[in-house]
Design a protein around this motif. Structure first.
Motif, PDB file in Angstrom:
ATOM      1  N   GLN A   3       1.281  -1.739   0.364  1.00 55.70           N
ATOM      2  CA  GLN A   3       0.232  -0.266   0.042  1.00 55.70           C
ATOM      3  C   GLN A   3       0.713   1.151   0.425  1.00 55.70           C
ATOM      4  O   GLN A   3       0.287   2.378  -0.727  1.00 55.70           O
ATOM      5  CB  GLN A   3      -1.073   0.135   1.439  1.00 55.70           C
ATOM      6  N   HIS A   4       1.660   1.340   0.798  1.00 53.03           N
ATOM      7  CA  HIS A   4       3.227   2.315   0.859  1.00 53.03           C
ATOM      8  C   HIS A   4       3.844   2.575  -0.603  1.00 53.03           C
ATOM      9  O   HIS A   4       3.715   4.346  -0.652  1.00 53.03           O
ATOM     10  CB  HIS A   4       4.128   1.696   1.585  1.00 53.03           C
ATOM     11  N   ILE A   5       3.949   1.579  -1.113  1.00 53.55           N
ATOM     12  CA  ILE A   5       4.226   1.662  -2.466  1.00 53.55           C
ATOM     13  C   ILE A   5       3.052   2.049  -3.919  1.00 53.55           C
ATOM     14  O   ILE A   5       3.556   3.325  -4.523  1.00 53.55           O
ATOM     15  CB  ILE A   5       4.122   0.369  -3.022  1.00 53.55           C
ATOM     16  N   VAL A   6       1.741   2.039  -3.567  1.00 54.29           N
ATOM     17  CA  VAL A   6       0.918   2.563  -4.580  1.00 54.29           C
ATOM     18  C   VAL A   6       0.616   3.761  -4.513  1.00 54.29           C
ATOM     19  O   VAL A   6       0.566   4.830  -4.795  1.00 54.29           O
ATOM     20  CB  VAL A   6      -0.398   1.257  -4.326  1.00 54.29           C
ATOM     21  N   GLU A   7       0.701   4.049  -2.855  1.00 60.69           N
ATOM     22  CA  GLU A   7      -0.156   5.532  -2.574  1.00 60.69           C
ATOM     23  C   GLU A   7       1.825   6.584  -3.528  1.00 60.69           C
ATOM     24  O   GLU A   7       0.905   7.516  -3.668  1.00 60.69           O
ATOM     25  CB  GLU A   7       0.696   5.754  -0.866  1.00 60.69           C
ATOM     26  N   GLU A   8       2.529   5.541  -3.292  1.00 62.20           N
ATOM     27  CA  GLU A   8       3.618   6.653  -4.047  1.00 62.20           C
ATOM     28  C   GLU A   8       3.174   7.019  -5.266  1.00 62.20           C
ATOM     29  O   GLU A   8       3.674   8.022  -6.023  1.00 62.20           O
ATOM     30  CB  GLU A   8       5.241   6.062  -3.739  1.00 62.20           C
ATOM     31  N   GLY A   9       3.349   6.155  -5.681  1.00 66.28           N
ATOM     32  CA  GLY A   9       2.473   5.738  -7.279  1.00 66.28           C
ATOM     33  C   GLY A   9       2.016   6.624  -7.308  1.00 66.28           C
ATOM     34  O   GLY A   9       1.219   7.625  -8.266  1.00 66.28           O
ATOM     35  N   LEU A  10       0.654   6.475  -7.006  1.00 68.85           N
ATOM     36  CA  LEU A  10      -0.685   7.735  -6.966  1.00 68.85           C
ATOM     37  C   LEU A  10      -0.176   9.205  -6.556  1.00 68.85           C
ATOM     38  O   LEU A  10      -0.821  10.178  -7.135  1.00 68.85           O
ATOM     39  CB  LEU A  10      -2.197   7.681  -5.757  1.00 68.85           C
ATOM     40  N   SER A  11       1.191   9.276  -5.761  1.00 67.27           N
ATOM     41  CA  SER A  11       1.484  10.633  -5.892  1.00 67.27           C
ATOM     42  C   SER A  11       2.318  11.058  -6.750  1.00 67.27           C
ATOM     43  O   SER A  11       2.672  12.676  -6.554  1.00 67.27           O
ATOM     44  CB  SER A  11       2.048  10.502  -4.105  1.00 67.27           C
ATOM     45  N   SER A  12       2.441  10.117  -7.531  1.00 64.92           N
ATOM     46  CA  SER A  12       3.314  10.185  -8.763  1.00 64.92           C
ATOM     47  C   SER A  12       2.726  10.588  -9.935  1.00 64.92           C
ATOM     48  O   SER A  12       3.623  10.659 -10.902  1.00 64.92           O
ATOM     49  CB  SER A  12       4.437   9.485  -9.024  1.00 64.92           C
ATOM     50  N   ASP A  13       1.142  10.555  -9.848  1.00 60.88           N
ATOM     51  CA  ASP A  13       0.473  10.376 -10.886  1.00 60.88           C
ATOM     52  C   ASP A  13       0.566   9.337 -11.792  1.00 60.88           C
ATOM     53  O   ASP A  13      -0.012   9.505 -12.616  1.00 60.88           O
ATOM     54  CB  ASP A  13       0.323  11.933 -11.796  1.00 60.88           C
ATOM     55  N   ILE A  14       0.447   8.555 -11.186  1.00 59.00           N
ATOM     56  CA  ILE A  14       0.454   7.282 -11.538  1.00 59.00           C
ATOM     57  C   ILE A  14      -0.865   6.324 -11.628  1.00 59.00           C
ATOM     58  O   ILE A  14      -1.326   6.838 -10.390  1.00 59.00           O
ATOM     59  CB  ILE A  14       1.585   5.780 -11.529  1.00 59.00           C
ATOM     60  N   LYS A  15      -1.974   6.139 -12.647  1.00 54.53           N
ATOM     61  CA  LYS A  15      -2.937   5.877 -12.714  1.00 54.53           C
ATOM     62  C   LYS A  15      -3.769   4.615 -12.682  1.00 54.53           C
ATOM     63  O   LYS A  15      -4.057   3.338 -12.060  1.00 54.53           O
ATOM     64  CB  LYS A  15      -3.920   6.497 -13.315  1.00 54.53           C
ATOM     65  N   GLN A  16      -2.546   3.400 -13.245  1.00 52.71           N
ATOM     66  CA  GLN A  16      -2.563   2.526 -13.535  1.00 52.71           C
ATOM     67  C   GLN A  16      -1.577   0.984 -12.951  1.00 52.71           C
ATOM     68  O   GLN A  16      -0.133   1.450 -13.318  1.00 52.71           O
ATOM     69  CB  GLN A  16      -2.385   2.202 -14.648  1.00 52.71           C
ATOM     70  N   PHE A  17      -1.969   0.492 -12.218  1.00 50.24           N
ATOM     71  CA  PHE A  17      -1.013  -0.542 -11.315  1.00 50.24           C
ATOM     72  C   PHE A  17      -0.870  -1.867 -12.075  1.00 50.24           C
ATOM     73  O   PHE A  17      -2.429  -2.734 -12.503  1.00 50.24           O
ATOM     74  CB  PHE A  17      -1.174  -0.228  -9.722  1.00 50.24           C
ATOM     75  N   LEU A  18      -0.023  -2.470 -13.231  1.00 49.10           N
ATOM     76  CA  LEU A  18       0.247  -4.002 -12.543  1.00 49.10           C
ATOM     77  C   LEU A  18       1.400  -4.588 -12.335  1.00 49.10           C
ATOM     78  O   LEU A  18       2.229  -4.075 -12.396  1.00 49.10           O
ATOM     79  CB  LEU A  18       0.716  -3.657 -14.387  1.00 49.10           C
TER      80      LEU A  18
END
Ligand code: UTP
Length: 305
Positions: free
Chosen positions: A38-53
Motif C-alpha cells: 500500500q505504501h508503494i501504491v500511495e507513492e505511485g498515486l502521489s507521482s500521478d500513476i493511475k494504472q498499476f500492473l
C-alpha cells in the motif's frame, strides 16, 4: 511525456525472509498499520500513476484482495460508524486501476517485466520494486519522472553504497556526470565482485523505462540458472539508441526484503509518524536507561511447581 502506468513485480519467492514468506507475500508485511504494497501504491498515486500492473505468483492472492472492495467488512464498519478505518484504502481503490499477471515460474525480474509487454503501449512507464520503501519530501518515482521528461530518456534510481556491498546490487557504469545527482549511464553490471564494480552507484527499486525495454528483453539471453535479468535488458536497450540516466533519489530508502531491513523501516516510519513517535522515543529511552526490554536471564523468577 505522459507516464501513467507502473509495473510492480511481486512474484519473487522472498527467500531472504523465509520462513515468513512460505505462504504469505512479503509485500503484505505491515509497516505500521498498512501493508508494504500500500505504501508503494500511495507513492505511485502521489507521482500521478493511475494504472498499476502487478506481476504476482502462487501464494500472492492477498495482494489482489487488499486492493478490492470487501462489501461485508464495509457494511460491518458502516453500521458501527467505523468506516474511517478503511477510508484510506477505499480511496486508493477508487482512484487507481489494478491489473494482475501471474508469473508461473520465477524466471527473473527481467522476465517479470517482459510479461507486461502487451499492457504497455509505445510509452514510458514506471517500475516499483516493492522491497524498496522510499520516504522523503518528494515521492521517489516522481523524482525519476521529472528527470525522464527533462532528458526524454529512461532513468533508474541509484544510491551510493560501500563497494563491499556491490555484489548485492546491479551497479552503474557512468558515461558522464551531468549534475551532482544525475549521471548518464554507459552500462550496468549485475552483482559484481568489489574489484569489478564500475562505480559505487547501486540500482535501487525505481525505474522509468521506455517501451523499448520489451524488444531489448526479447533480444537478451538468460543467465545461468535460467533467469532473465532486467539489468542486461537495460544494457541491451542502450544498443537500441535509448539513453539511460541514473538519478540519486533524495530520501531514505529501506530494503524490507530482509527481517533487519523491515525492522529498520518499521522503526524509521514510527519515529516519523505523529501518532507513534512519542511512544517509540519513550520505548527507545527505556532501552538506554533500564535495559527494560532486553531479556536478562538473571532477572528470571523461578517458580516452584
Ligand atoms: P529479488 O531478487 O529481490 O528476489 O527480486 P525476491 O524473490 O523478491 O527475494 P529474495 O532475494 O529471494 O529474498 C527483486 C524484485 O523482482 C521480483 C521480486 O518480487 C522483487 O520485487 N521478481 C523477481 C519477480 O517478480 N519475478 C522473479 O522471477 C524474480
Amino acid at each position: 511525456m505522459d507516464i501513467t502506468k507502473a509495473i510492480i513485480p511481486a512474484a519473487g519467492l522472498g527467500t531472504r525472509f523465509l520462513p515468513y514468506t512460505k505462504a504469505i507475500p512479503k509485500e503484505m508485511l505491515p509497516l505500521l498499520d498498512k501493508p508494504a504494497i500500500q505504501h508503494i501504491v500511495e507513492e505511485g498515486l502521489s507521482s500521478d500513476i493511475k494504472q498499476f500492473l502487478m506481476i504476482t505468483g502462487r501464494s500472492k492472492e492477498a495482494i489482489a484482495n487488499h486492493f478490492d472492495i470487501a462489501p461485508e467488512l464495509e457494511h460491518f464498519l458502516q453500521e458501527r460508524n467505523k468506516s474511517h478505518f478503511i477510508a484510506g484504502i477505499d480511496r486508493i481503490i477508487r482512484q487507481a486501476e489494478f491489473a494482475y499477471i501471474r508469473q508461473a515460474e520465477p524466471l527473473g525480474l527481467g522476465h517479470a517485466i517482459w510479461l507486461a509487454r502487451h499492457h504497455i503501449g509505445k510509452e514510458y512507464f514506471g517500475i516499483f520494486l516493492p522491497d524498496d520503501i522510499i520516504v522523503g519530501k518528494q515521492p521517489g518515482l516522481a523524482q525519476l519522472m521529472r528527470v525522464a521528461r527533462q532528458e526524454k530518456a529512461s532513468v533508474i534510481a541509484v544510491q551510493e553504497v560501500p563497494l563491499e556491498c556491490a555484489s548485492s546490487y546491479g551497479m552503474v557504469a557512468i558515461k558522464k556526470q551531468i549534475t551532482p545527482n544525475l549521471f548518464q549511464v554507459s552500462h550496468l553490471v549485475e552483482k559484481p565482485e568489489r574489484k569489478d564494480a564500475p562505480s559505487n552507484l547501486a540500482i535501487i527499486g525505481r525505474y522509468v523505462l521506455s517501451h523499448k525495454i520489451f524488444q531489448a528483453l526479447d533480444e537478451t539471453g538468460t543467465h545461468a540458472g535460467g533467469e532473465l535479468q532486467l539489468t542486461d535488458g537495460i544494457t541491451q536497450m542502450m544498443k537500441l539508441n535509448e539513453k539511460v540516466f541514473a538519478y540519486k533519489v533524495q530520501g531514505t530508502r529501506y530494503d524490507i526484503g530482509t527481517p533487519i531491513g523491515w525492522l529498520k523501516a518499521t522503526m524509521g516510519l514510527a519515529l516519523q509518524h505523529p501518532e507513534y513517535t512519542s511512544h517509540m522515543r519513550k520505548y527507545i529511552d527505556e532501552f538506554h536507561t533500564m535495559q527494560s526490554g532486553l531479556y536478562d536471564s538473571s532477572k528470571n523468577i523461578l517458580h516452584d511447581i
